[in-house]
Design an enzyme around this catalytic site. Structure first.
Site, PDB file in Angstrom:
ATOM      1  CD  GLU A  57      -1.417  -2.318   2.066  1.00 32.39           C
ATOM      2  OE1 GLU A  57      -2.173  -2.997   2.658  1.00 32.39           O
ATOM      3  OE2 GLU A  57      -0.300  -2.553   1.968  1.00 32.39           O
ATOM      4  CB  ALA A 163      12.199 -36.564 -11.444  1.00 34.95           C
ATOM      5  CG  LEU A 213      19.412 -30.502  -0.954  1.00 33.80           C
ATOM      6  CD1 LEU A 213      18.862 -30.599   0.152  1.00 33.80           C
ATOM      7  CD2 LEU A 213      18.475 -30.781  -2.335  1.00 33.80           C
ATOM      8  CB  SER A 299       7.388 -40.758   5.999  1.00 32.17           C
ATOM      9  OG  SER A 299       8.186 -39.428   5.699  1.00 32.17           O
TER      10      SER A 299
END
Length: 361
Positions: A57, A163, A213, A299
């Protein structure tokens, strides 16, 4: 007060488009976009660009040209989320709207954060500003599903990603690294990594793949890395232990931090997932991607503790190997071809955050 305007949805759609620009940069704040309109003309736009910086805003109001500033008091502010009402890193947006004498405010979603949650609307109402809420509410829910999940369910939003080959395997029998998808799909995955707070793999994936990662193929921040290593036997020269990002090592023996590696001690005699979820929530981690392997993914699926699954099917065949996880009797909400690979996206049917056709991931 409530009013109707034929272009409410048009402008809220634009707010959502603007809000998406902040993805990967504003967590733990929500994604927010704002548009200021006077007599059918847009005189200002803004979005929340960076955590700790000005909100949507304020950026919208600050974008109004000098010659249009007298129009602010005659204008409608469209915003994808209820204006904040508390002092955080920045002053309350609701106060700024009141100060500027904005005539009307149209909102997609109420903010579930306890410091806001209706208080922004109350401030606007007390200042006799006309308010409309719930415009494109489902689209707004999907936009801020991570933020809403964190505050409403007290846990991170959980994305499963894997994948698989065309014959349904996730890896060879021996678990060795086997590249299933193409470079374009890999680049998309790295983009996703920049947009989430954390990423997790199990012990076998860390041992066999030695993953980084990180978001090497896309510009942006690296997520918090999580790895299960119950007995602390993973080699310390593995890529997960480098200084590219903070890594949590989930184990049964040790608590503490050494450089960019933080040891998180959990009780492996009971289910570690609830323990991990609690630690992540308390650290304000609003989202995480589970990238494997199959045991870890299964899991979370068995626990029903997932919100979204992104599944690539590459143009490869293994004939035998480790079976990919199964999402039984679920139809994808999105299917997309990526240079020969196929991406299917699923949403947990128990999720409160419904995918809206055309919505961004």
């Amino acid at each position: 007060m409530y009013f109707r305007h034929v272009n409410n949805e048009q402008y809220i759609k634009r707010c959502i488009e603007l809000a998406e620009k902040g993805k990967g940069s504003v967590s733990p704040n929500p994604l927010v976009g704002a548009v200021l309109v006077c007599n059918g003309r847009v005189i200002g736009e803004g979005w929340h660009k960076q955590y700790g910086a000005a909100h949507a805003e304020v950026n919208c109001l600050n974008s109004v040209k000098e010659e249009d500033k007298p129009l602010i008091s005659k204008s409608t502010m469209y915003v994808s989320l209820e204006p904040c009402a508390h002092h955080g890193n920045t002053p309350p947006c609701a106060d700024r709207l009141v100060k500027e004498h904005v005539k009307r405010v149209v909102i997609a979603n109420r903010d579930p954060f306890v410091e806001v949650d209706g208080k922004g609307l109350e401030k606007l109402n007390n200042a006799a500003i006309d308010i409309a809420t719930g415009v494109l509410e489902k689209e707004g829910n999907w936009l801020n599903r991570r933020f809403f999940c964190y505050h409403e369910q007290k846990r991170p939003y959980i994305i499963l990603k894997w994948a698989q080959t065309t014959d349904g395997f996730i890896a060879p029998e021996n678990g060795e690294r086997f590249q299933i998808t193409n470079v374009s799909s890999q680049q998309l995955v790295h983009k996703w990594r920049t947009e989430e707070d954390a990423i997790m793999v199990g012990y076998n994936t860390a041992k066999n793949d030695d993953p980084s990662l990180t978001a090497r193929l896309w510009k942006g921040k690296n997520p918090l890395r999580l790895v299960i290593d119950r007995h602390l036997v993973l080699p310390k020269d593995g890529k997960l232990f480098n200084d590219d990002a903070l890594t949590w090592v989930l184990n049964s023996n040790k608590e503490g931090q050494e450089g960019t590696v933080k040891y998180i001690q959990l009780n492996f005699e009971s289910d570690i997932i609830p323990q991990l979820i609690e630690r992540l929530y308390n650290t304000k981690v609003q989202s995480m991607i589970i990238e494997g392997g199959a045991v870890l993914l299964d899991s979370f699926i068995e626990a029903g503790l997932w919100d979204e699954a992104r599944v690539f099917t590459g143009n490869k065949v293994l004939n035998k190997g480790i079976l990919a996880p199964q999402l039984k009797q679920l139809n994808p909400v999105l299917e997309k071809e990526i240079v020969g690979d196929v991406l299917h996206v699923y949403v947990n049917p128990d999720s409160k955050y419904e995918y809206v056709k055309g919505g961004e991931l």
